[in-house]
Design an enzyme around this catalytic site. Structure first.
Site, PDB file in Angstrom:
ATOM      1  N   GLY A   1       2.973  16.081 -11.813  1.00 45.69           N
ATOM      2  CA  GLY A   1       3.163  16.580 -10.452  1.00 45.69           C
ATOM      3  C   GLY A   1       4.600  16.862 -10.046  1.00 45.69           C
ATOM      4  O   GLY A   1       5.397  17.445 -10.798  1.00 45.69           O
TER       5      GLY A   1
ATOM      6  N   GLY B   1       7.476   8.241 -11.681  1.00 44.25           N
ATOM      7  CA  GLY B   1       6.382   9.222 -11.594  1.00 44.25           C
ATOM      8  C   GLY B   1       6.802  10.557 -12.177  1.00 44.25           C
ATOM      9  O   GLY B   1       6.419  11.611 -11.663  1.00 44.25           O
TER      10      GLY B   1
ATOM     11  N   SER C   1       6.204  11.355   3.084  1.00 39.65           N
ATOM     12  CA  SER C   1       5.227  12.414   3.351  1.00 39.65           C
ATOM     13  C   SER C   1       5.135  12.666   4.848  1.00 39.65           C
ATOM     14  O   SER C   1       5.380  11.776   5.677  1.00 39.65           O
ATOM     15  CB  SER C   1       3.849  11.992   2.845  1.00 39.65           C
TER      16      SER C   1
ATOM     17  N   GLY D   1       7.159  14.850  -9.513  1.00 35.99           N
ATOM     18  CA  GLY D   1       8.215  14.141 -10.251  1.00 35.99           C
ATOM     19  C   GLY D   1       8.595  14.869 -11.529  1.00 35.99           C
ATOM     20  O   GLY D   1       9.775  14.985 -11.868  1.00 35.99           O
TER      21      GLY D   1
ATOM     22  N   TYR E   1      -2.668   5.053   3.067  1.00 35.16           N
ATOM     23  CA  TYR E   1      -1.661   5.962   2.500  1.00 35.16           C
ATOM     24  C   TYR E   1      -0.642   6.349   3.577  1.00 35.16           C
ATOM     25  O   TYR E   1       0.571   6.305   3.339  1.00 35.16           O
ATOM     26  CB  TYR E   1      -2.354   7.210   1.928  1.00 35.16           C
TER      27      TYR E   1
HETATM   28  N1  LIG Z   1       0.926  16.254  -3.569  1.00 33.84           N
HETATM   29  C1  LIG Z   1       1.183  16.305  -2.281  1.00 33.84           C
HETATM   30  O1  LIG Z   1       0.681  17.179  -1.551  1.00 33.84           O
HETATM   31  C2  LIG Z   1       2.110  15.297  -1.642  1.00 33.84           C
HETATM   32  C3  LIG Z   1       2.370  15.436  -0.258  1.00 33.84           C
HETATM   33  C4  LIG Z   1       3.239  14.534   0.340  1.00 33.84           C
HETATM   34  C5  LIG Z   1       3.831  13.540  -0.408  1.00 33.84           C
HETATM   35  N2  LIG Z   1       3.549  13.423  -1.742  1.00 33.84           N
HETATM   36  C6  LIG Z   1       4.217  12.333  -2.483  1.00 33.84           C
HETATM   37  O2  LIG Z   1       4.813  12.871  -3.651  1.00 33.84           O
HETATM   38  C7  LIG Z   1       4.908  11.848  -4.644  1.00 33.84           C
HETATM   39  C8  LIG Z   1       4.416  12.385  -5.973  1.00 33.84           C
HETATM   40  O3  LIG Z   1       3.054  12.696  -5.841  1.00 33.84           O
HETATM   41  P1  LIG Z   1       2.304  13.843  -6.685  1.00 33.84           P
HETATM   42  O4  LIG Z   1       1.515  14.643  -5.722  1.00 33.84           O
HETATM   43  O5  LIG Z   1       3.243  14.494  -7.612  1.00 33.84           O
HETATM   44  O6  LIG Z   1       1.254  12.931  -7.479  1.00 33.84           O
HETATM   45  P2  LIG Z   1       0.837  12.861  -9.020  1.00 33.84           P
HETATM   46  O7  LIG Z   1       0.819  14.216  -9.634  1.00 33.84           O
HETATM   47  O8  LIG Z   1      -0.404  12.046  -9.059  1.00 33.84           O
HETATM   48  O9  LIG Z   1       2.041  12.051  -9.663  1.00 33.84           O
HETATM   49  C9  LIG Z   1       2.237  10.716  -9.321  1.00 33.84           C
HETATM   50  C10 LIG Z   1       3.107  10.061 -10.372  1.00 33.84           C
HETATM   51  O10 LIG Z   1       3.200   8.652 -10.077  1.00 33.84           O
HETATM   52  C11 LIG Z   1       2.837   7.920 -11.246  1.00 33.84           C
HETATM   53  N3  LIG Z   1       2.234   6.622 -10.946  1.00 33.84           N
HETATM   54  C12 LIG Z   1       1.182   6.350 -10.140  1.00 33.84           C
HETATM   55  N4  LIG Z   1       0.891   5.032 -10.177  1.00 33.84           N
HETATM   56  C13 LIG Z   1       1.784   4.460 -11.035  1.00 33.84           C
HETATM   57  C14 LIG Z   1       1.991   3.137 -11.503  1.00 33.84           C
HETATM   58  N5  LIG Z   1       1.215   2.117 -11.110  1.00 33.84           N
HETATM   59  N6  LIG Z   1       2.986   2.912 -12.380  1.00 33.84           N
HETATM   60  C15 LIG Z   1       3.773   3.927 -12.820  1.00 33.84           C
HETATM   61  N7  LIG Z   1       3.621   5.210 -12.413  1.00 33.84           N
HETATM   62  C16 LIG Z   1       2.632   5.463 -11.530  1.00 33.84           C
HETATM   63  C17 LIG Z   1       1.827   8.817 -11.950  1.00 33.84           C
HETATM   64  O11 LIG Z   1       1.677   8.399 -13.275  1.00 33.84           O
HETATM   65  P3  LIG Z   1       0.371   8.829 -14.112  1.00 33.84           P
HETATM   66  O12 LIG Z   1       0.717  10.183 -14.633  1.00 33.84           O
HETATM   67  O13 LIG Z   1       0.303   7.791 -15.187  1.00 33.84           O
HETATM   68  O14 LIG Z   1      -0.790   8.826 -13.163  1.00 33.84           O
HETATM   69  C18 LIG Z   1       2.506  10.174 -11.789  1.00 33.84           C
HETATM   70  O15 LIG Z   1       3.536  10.354 -12.719  1.00 33.84           O
HETATM   71  C19 LIG Z   1       4.131  10.652  -4.118  1.00 33.84           C
HETATM   72  O16 LIG Z   1       5.019   9.686  -3.602  1.00 33.84           O
HETATM   73  C20 LIG Z   1       3.290  11.259  -2.998  1.00 33.84           C
HETATM   74  O17 LIG Z   1       2.982  10.304  -1.993  1.00 33.84           O
HETATM   75  C21 LIG Z   1       2.698  14.277  -2.376  1.00 33.84           C
END
Ligand SMILES: NC(=O)c1ccc[n+]([C@@H]2O[C@H](COP(=O)([O-])OP(=O)(O)OC[C@H]3O[C@@H](n4cnc5c(N)ncnc54)[C@H](OP(=O)(O)O)[C@@H]3O)[C@@H](O)[C@H]2O)c1
Length: 279
Positions: free
Chosen positions: A14, A10, A140, A16, A165
């Site tokens: 975001g 990822g 999370s 990552g 989730y």
């Molecule tokens: N944002 C928050 O407030 C928050 C809070 C708690 C925990 N988290 C955790 O933090 C982590 C990152 O989340 P984020 O908020 O940064 O989300 P994000 O911006 O949507 O990024 C998610 C990443 O995962 C990739 N991904 C999703 N499905 C995939 C698949 N089938 N195959 C390969 N790559 C895939 C996405 O690729 P694409 O670019 O192609 O979509 C993107 O690079 C997650 O585990 C989430 O549960 C986030």
């Protein structure tokens, strides 16, 4: 400078992507995983520009597919001489019940099974190539609301995207704790973390209009991605956590994971059920 290599799933968006920038700045060679080659190349270019470094590359995989996860691990081992840090970060929120090519509910497939399978496929390689490997599972705060029902793991009766989730983020915590037990006498540590509420598009990608609207408003009150990446970067690189394993973290501090996640036998049971879902 050092020659350590980090693999981040990822890394195209975001938290990552911001984690990749932070670790590249610290001199790590960074390999990100993206499912689309053009998007991954664009992310690599952005990460290089933002970090002022050139040691950034990508591999492609659809993490919802076990075959693709296995291929990713094989590609990594064929291309790179070592693995020092694995950050299982890719995650998704699905509003409706959808299944992966392996017949697994999508959030379980991406948020949990991919963490498990990629780690298992790379574990021996990490043991052999890194003096002190670190595995980091981005979980999370949502895990506090999660409870597992092994009789209906995919929640086919009354599916709720957010509730699923929460369950998958609980799986991240349970997987971390069980893996830490199994790695006790090894050179590898594993920890889980909550990044904070972070302004990303995670809630907008596979939800309906209303969910996307809700997330768009809610996330505006969250922190920026650089702050959201701070705990992942800390666990990947800080000497303070050398040898520390089996803990849950938020704001770069150890925090207790949910009481429910400490239920006797739960993490072992999840491990067994996960193995059954591996093709
Ligand atoms: N944002 C928050 O407030 C928050 C809070 C708690 C925990 N988290 C955790 O933090 C982590 C990152 O989340 P984020 O908020 O940064 O989300 P994000 O911006 O949507 O990024 C998610 C990443 O995962 C990739 N991904 C999703 N499905 C995939 C698949 N089938 N195959 C390969 N790559 C895939 C996405 O690729 P694409 O670019 O192609 O979509 C993107 O690079 C997650 O585990 C989430 O549960 C986030």
């Amino acid at each position: 400078m050092h020659n350590k290599i980090v693999l981040i799933t990822g890394g195209t968006a975001g938290i990552g992507k911001a984690t990749a920038v932070g670790l590249a700045k610290q001199g790590y060679k960074v390999v990100i995983v993206g499912r689309d080659a053009a998007k991954a190349q664009q992310a690599v270019d952005d990460i290089k520009a933002l970090s002022g470094t050139s040691e950034v590359e990508y591999l492609t995989a659809d993490l919802s597919s076990q075959k693709s996860v296995r291929q990713l691990a094989a590609d990594f081992k064929a291309k790179y001489p070592r693995l020092d840090v694995l950050i299982n970060n890719a995650g998704a929120v699905y509003n409706k019940l959808e299944y992966s090519v392996d017949g697994i509910e999508m959030q379980i497939a991406i948020n949990h099974m991919a963490y498990y399978l990629l780690t298992m496929e790379l574990l021996e390689f990490m043991k052999q190539t890194s003096a002190s490997g670190r595995i980091i599972n981005v979980a999370s705060h949502s895990h506090y609301g999660g409870k597992l029902n092994f009789d209906d793991l995919f929640m086919t009766k009354g599916y709720s995207g957010y509730s699923m989730y929460e369950r998958t983020k609980l799986c991240n915590v349970l997987f971390t704790m069980e893996l830490a037990e199994r790695l006790k006498s090894s050179n590898i540590t594993v920890n889980a973390l909550h990044p904070g509420v972070v302004k990303t598009d995670i809630g907008k990608k596979h939800g309906g209009f209303l969910y996307a609207l809700f997330w768009g408003i809610f996330a505006q009150f969250g922190m920026n991605v650089d702050k959201g990446a701070a705990t992942s970067i800390y666990l990947a690189s800080s000497p303070e956590v050398e040898g520390v394993s089996g803990k849950y973290w938020a704001k770069s501090k150890h925090k207790w994971h949910s009481k429910y996640s400490q239920t006797d036998g739960l993490k072992e049971r999840l491990w067994e059920e996960t193995e059954k879902l591996i093709k």
